[in-house]
Design an enzyme around this catalytic site. Structure first.
Site, PDB file in Angstrom:
ATOM      1  N   MET A 140      65.189  28.887  28.424  1.00 41.66           N
ATOM      2  CA  MET A 140      63.983  28.342  27.796  1.00 41.66           C
ATOM      3  C   MET A 140      63.642  29.167  26.552  1.00 41.66           C
ATOM      4  O   MET A 140      63.974  28.787  25.459  1.00 41.66           O
ATOM      5  CB  MET A 140      62.834  28.358  28.791  1.00 41.66           C
ATOM      6  CG  MET A 140      61.643  27.542  28.345  1.00 41.66           C
ATOM      7  SD  MET A 140      60.503  27.316  29.699  1.00 41.66           S
ATOM      8  CE  MET A 140      59.137  26.557  28.869  1.00 41.66           C
ATOM      9  N   CYS A 141      63.010  30.286  26.693  1.00 36.61           N
ATOM     10  CA  CYS A 141      62.733  31.226  25.606  1.00 36.61           C
ATOM     11  C   CYS A 141      61.957  30.568  24.464  1.00 36.61           C
ATOM     12  O   CYS A 141      61.820  29.354  24.390  1.00 36.61           O
ATOM     13  CB  CYS A 141      64.011  31.867  25.068  1.00 36.61           C
ATOM     14  SG  CYS A 141      64.919  32.787  26.330  1.00 36.61           S
TER      15      CYS A 141
END
Length: 309
Positions: free
Chosen positions: A1-2
């Site tokens: 995700m980040c």
């Protein structure tokens, strides 16, 4: 995700430390494990080196403080031995440090010599670049390193959710383009030809501290800049050479750039004003620093954009 974010002031310094903290904190849900900054102050004659001598999970070990102090002194000694004039070395945390020194030689021998000290990793080296990264959300890291007071011209940042590696500083972004001065990258996505490019760059003499794709992108771009390409051309070439699904941001001493792969599956929202450009994985991160009504858009497939001061 980040989550990734970038900002550049086109007309002079701004509060990039505080601004990047607000942008990253708004995306805490995308990556609560670590937060990282690549901050650019006004260029100076001396070099700034950010380095760590341990990871947070080592602080409880026997003789930790004594070992780090011994290794800190060794860093200063090796800088002097290789020909640098050390102005100061400050402890930024129990394991991270900031050094200022004057040096006219090549950066690779210096970085290699320093990193040969047990536990030492050079996080950044340059005349304006300073990379700070640690565990926790952006407000935690900014408070620990006093980043809200950092004034500069441009910055990128990253919030990380550890899905494929340990929760430690070595796995946190951004990454310096070792051994090239003042080049750093953050990205969201994955390179499918990572191992091919890592082997190719290692054969050219480069070393990598992690297994993160961002390091490959950073060194790839810096090597082409060193060969004489301008940043925009190097980035466009990267979209032909690097396979995968990714969006990345790159910063140099004077510029901020972004690139999306040909599928443009990884999100990025961008706002360009008269004096400031801000971009992030989510529009909310831009509105965290520009609460007024703004225009924004999503860059297209295989788009490359560069802003320079």
């Amino acid at each position: 995700m980040c989550g990734i974010a970038g900002i550049i002031h086109l007309d002079g310094p701004g509060d990039v430390g505080l601004e990047m903290t607000k942008m990253l904190q708004s995306m805490k849900h995308r990556g609560p494990d670590s937060s990282g900054y690549a901050l650019y102050g006004e260029p100076q004659d001396s070099l700034v080196m950010r380095f760590k001598l341990a990871d947070p999970n080592e602080t409880g070990e026997f003789d930790f403080a004594e070992r780090l102090e011994r290794n800190r002194r060794e860093v200063e000694s090796r800088l002097s031995k290789i020909g640098a004039t050390v102005d100061r070395v400050d402890g930024e945390s129990a394991y991270a440090y900031r050094a200022e020194f004057r040096y006219e030689g090549e950066l690779k021998p210096l970085a290699d010599y320093v990193e040969n000290i047990p536990g030492c990793e050079v996080l950044s080296l340059g005349h304006s670049l300073e990379i700070v990264k640690d565990l926790g959300d952006a407000e935690t890291v900014a408070g620990q390193y006093k980043l809200d007071a950092f004034r500069g011209t441009h910055a990128i940042g990253h919030v990380r959710m550890a899905t494929e590696s340990d929760v430690d500083i070595a796995g946190a972004h951004p990454y310096w383009a070792y051994p090239f001065s003042d080049v750093a990258v953050v990205h969201n996505g994955q390179l499918t030809n990572y191992h091919q490019w890592r082997r190719r760059l290692e054969r050219s003499g480069h070393r990598f501290q992690s297994e993160c794709d961002s390091e490959i992108i950073a060194v790839y771009l810096a090597e082409r800049l060193a060969d004489g390409l301008d940043l925009e051309t190097a980035m466009k070439q990267s979209l032909d050479d690097l396979d995968g699904v990714f969006t990345y941001m790159v910063v140099t001493e004077t510029s901020l750039g972004m690139a999306k792969d040909e599928m443009a599956a990884k999100p990025l929202v961008l706002h360009q004003g008269d004096n400031l450009v801000a971009m992030a994985s989510e529009e909310g991160a831009i509105r965290a620093v520009l609460p007024q009504e703004i225009d924004s858009y999503d860059p297209y497939e295989k788009e490359v954009l560069v802003w320079s001061r």
